[in-house]
Design a protein around this motif. Sequence first.
Motif, PDB file in Angstrom:
ATOM      1  N   VAL A  94      61.256  92.732  60.482  1.00  0.00           N
ATOM      2  CA  VAL A  94      61.912  93.997  60.128  1.00  0.00           C
ATOM      3  C   VAL A  94      63.434  93.853  60.080  1.00  0.00           C
ATOM      4  O   VAL A  94      64.087  94.329  59.146  1.00  0.00           O
ATOM      5  N   SER A  95      64.020  93.207  61.073  1.00  0.00           N
ATOM      6  CA  SER A  95      65.485  93.116  61.133  1.00  0.00           C
ATOM      7  C   SER A  95      66.055  92.454  59.889  1.00  0.00           C
ATOM      8  O   SER A  95      67.056  92.911  59.325  1.00  0.00           O
ATOM      9  N   GLY A  96      65.430  91.375  59.417  1.00  0.00           N
ATOM     10  CA  GLY A  96      65.913  90.695  58.216  1.00  0.00           C
ATOM     11  C   GLY A  96      65.631  91.440  56.936  1.00  0.00           C
ATOM     12  O   GLY A  96      66.252  91.163  55.905  1.00  0.00           O
ATOM     13  N   PHE A  97      64.715  92.376  56.981  1.00  0.00           N
ATOM     14  CA  PHE A  97      64.340  93.157  55.802  1.00  0.00           C
ATOM     15  C   PHE A  97      65.346  94.264  55.499  1.00  0.00           C
ATOM     16  O   PHE A  97      65.533  94.652  54.349  1.00  0.00           O
ATOM     17  N   LEU A  98      66.022  94.754  56.520  1.00  0.00           N
ATOM     18  CA  LEU A  98      66.869  95.940  56.376  1.00  0.00           C
ATOM     19  C   LEU A  98      68.259  95.600  55.849  1.00  0.00           C
ATOM     20  O   LEU A  98      68.778  94.505  56.095  1.00  0.00           O
ATOM     21  N   PRO A  99      68.901  96.562  55.166  1.00  0.00           N
ATOM     22  CA  PRO A  99      70.277  96.354  54.714  1.00  0.00           C
ATOM     23  C   PRO A  99      71.252  96.420  55.886  1.00  0.00           C
ATOM     24  O   PRO A  99      70.887  96.804  56.998  1.00  0.00           O
ATOM     25  N   ASP A 100      72.507  96.067  55.634  1.00  0.00           N
ATOM     26  CA  ASP A 100      73.521  96.084  56.695  1.00  0.00           C
ATOM     27  C   ASP A 100      73.801  97.492  57.197  1.00  0.00           C
ATOM     28  O   ASP A 100      74.160  97.683  58.369  1.00  0.00           O
ATOM     29  N   GLN A 101      73.666  98.483  56.312  1.00  0.00           N
ATOM     30  CA  GLN A 101      73.843  99.885  56.694  1.00  0.00           C
ATOM     31  C   GLN A 101      72.555 100.643  56.388  1.00  0.00           C
ATOM     32  O   GLN A 101      71.984 100.501  55.309  1.00  0.00           O
ATOM     33  N   LEU A 102      72.119 101.435  57.356  1.00  0.00           N
ATOM     34  CA  LEU A 102      70.928 102.256  57.171  1.00  0.00           C
ATOM     35  C   LEU A 102      71.296 103.694  57.512  1.00  0.00           C
ATOM     36  O   LEU A 102      71.596 104.016  58.662  1.00  0.00           O
ATOM     37  N   HIS A 103      71.286 104.555  56.490  1.00  0.00           N
ATOM     38  CA  HIS A 103      71.741 105.941  56.669  1.00  0.00           C
ATOM     39  C   HIS A 103      70.643 106.874  57.161  1.00  0.00           C
ATOM     40  O   HIS A 103      70.944 107.966  57.643  1.00  0.00           O
ATOM     41  N   GLY A 104      69.392 106.447  57.032  1.00  0.00           N
ATOM     42  CA  GLY A 104      68.299 107.291  57.489  1.00  0.00           C
ATOM     43  C   GLY A 104      67.072 106.466  57.824  1.00  0.00           C
ATOM     44  O   GLY A 104      66.824 105.419  57.209  1.00  0.00           O
ATOM     45  N   LEU A 105      66.321 106.926  58.817  1.00  0.00           N
ATOM     46  CA  LEU A 105      65.071 106.267  59.218  1.00  0.00           C
ATOM     47  C   LEU A 105      64.038 107.355  59.498  1.00  0.00           C
ATOM     48  O   LEU A 105      64.296 108.283  60.270  1.00  0.00           O
ATOM     49  N   VAL A 106      62.884 107.221  58.880  1.00  0.00           N
ATOM     50  CA  VAL A 106      61.782 108.172  59.092  1.00  0.00           C
ATOM     51  C   VAL A 106      60.554 107.390  59.523  1.00  0.00           C
ATOM     52  O   VAL A 106      60.139 106.436  58.852  1.00  0.00           O
ATOM     53  N   TYR A 107      59.989 107.784  60.644  1.00  0.00           N
ATOM     54  CA  TYR A 107      58.762 107.150  61.123  1.00  0.00           C
ATOM     55  C   TYR A 107      57.600 108.079  60.800  1.00  0.00           C
ATOM     56  O   TYR A 107      57.275 109.001  61.550  1.00  0.00           O
ATOM     57  N   SER A 108      56.978 107.833  59.651  1.00  0.00           N
ATOM     58  CA  SER A 108      55.904 108.696  59.149  1.00  0.00           C
ATOM     59  C   SER A 108      54.557 108.025  59.362  1.00  0.00           C
ATOM     60  O   SER A 108      53.787 107.812  58.428  1.00  0.00           O
ATOM     61  N   VAL A 109      54.296 107.684  60.591  1.00  0.00           N
ATOM     62  CA  VAL A 109      53.048 107.023  60.969  1.00  0.00           C
ATOM     63  C   VAL A 109      52.356 107.899  62.002  1.00  0.00           C
ATOM     64  O   VAL A 109      53.003 108.461  62.882  1.00  0.00           O
ATOM     65  N   GLY A 110      51.054 108.024  61.901  1.00  0.00           N
ATOM     66  CA  GLY A 110      50.357 108.865  62.870  1.00  0.00           C
ATOM     67  C   GLY A 110      48.867 108.655  62.823  1.00  0.00           C
ATOM     68  O   GLY A 110      48.363 107.736  62.173  1.00  0.00           O
ATOM     69  N   SER A 111      48.159 109.519  63.531  1.00  0.00           N
ATOM     70  CA  SER A 111      46.711 109.421  63.603  1.00  0.00           C
ATOM     71  C   SER A 111      46.136 110.804  63.863  1.00  0.00           C
ATOM     72  O   SER A 111      46.833 111.690  64.376  1.00  0.00           O
ATOM     73  N   ILE A 112      44.895 110.992  63.484  1.00  0.00           N
ATOM     74  CA  ILE A 112      44.169 112.221  63.815  1.00  0.00           C
ATOM     75  C   ILE A 112      42.913 111.792  64.558  1.00  0.00           C
ATOM     76  O   ILE A 112      41.909 111.407  63.952  1.00  0.00           O
ATOM     77  N   ASN A 113      43.002 111.805  65.867  1.00  0.00           N
ATOM     78  CA  ASN A 113      41.906 111.338  66.713  1.00  0.00           C
ATOM     79  C   ASN A 113      41.401 112.536  67.507  1.00  0.00           C
ATOM     80  O   ASN A 113      41.893 112.829  68.595  1.00  0.00           O
ATOM     81  N   LEU A 114      40.437 113.247  66.946  1.00  0.00           N
ATOM     82  CA  LEU A 114      39.953 114.492  67.537  1.00  0.00           C
ATOM     83  C   LEU A 114      38.594 114.259  68.190  1.00  0.00           C
ATOM     84  O   LEU A 114      37.609 113.953  67.516  1.00  0.00           O
TER      85      LEU A 114
END
Length: 238
Positions: free
Chosen positions: A61-81
Amino acid sequence: MNFNGKNILVVGGSSGIGLSLVEFLHENNASVYVISRSKPAELPQGITHLQADVTGDLGAVSGFLPDQLHGLVYSVGSINLKPFNRLTPDDFLNDYRLNVLGAAQIIQHAAKPLKNAAGASIVLISSVAANTGLPYHASISAAKGGVQGLAISLAAELAGQKTRVNVVAPSLTDTPMAQNLLSSPEKREASAKRHPLARYGQPEDISKAIAFLLSDDSSWITGQIIGIDGGLGKLKTA
């Protein structure tokens, strides 16, 4: 909202709310970076993609990202009912790893480019169930409560570097992850009736709110948990 010159990372941007957000950001001139377990054909051309599982090795991940990152969204989840007496320790641990530890590790890998942006925005996704008692939600509610606690702490810790951290807490939204809950006309009607505004969510209901929190228009908002839930989390209308 115009994101010209902005680098935005969307983790879990291959379907549902994440994909809706990626498409909106791309249309509004952002440079979008996506991390997901697979790369679907629906991703717009020009998106920079890394295939990775957030519960596995994130060393790339670290090598994948640009030098500046203006926004980060963690859109990962689960529905375990499940009924509480059927939940196993692994159910709780798996939901926690996916929702809380995954987010924490991604943010750690992105720490330097976020700081370099001098005014970045992090948005995490919780659930209406973390703040409203709903049956059969014990494991996911516990995990999403952890997401909210993580966000509030980070908002305080990162305020000095002008990095904002906020949370959106949706109710049931029409995404592939929720397809079993909306798999028939009867289920769709019942789900809509549970909400004061008489409908369940659409991905763009959530993604446009996230985009606002990423934008300069929300530059004085941090440490907030914002319900996007058709009124379910706060209102009693019957």
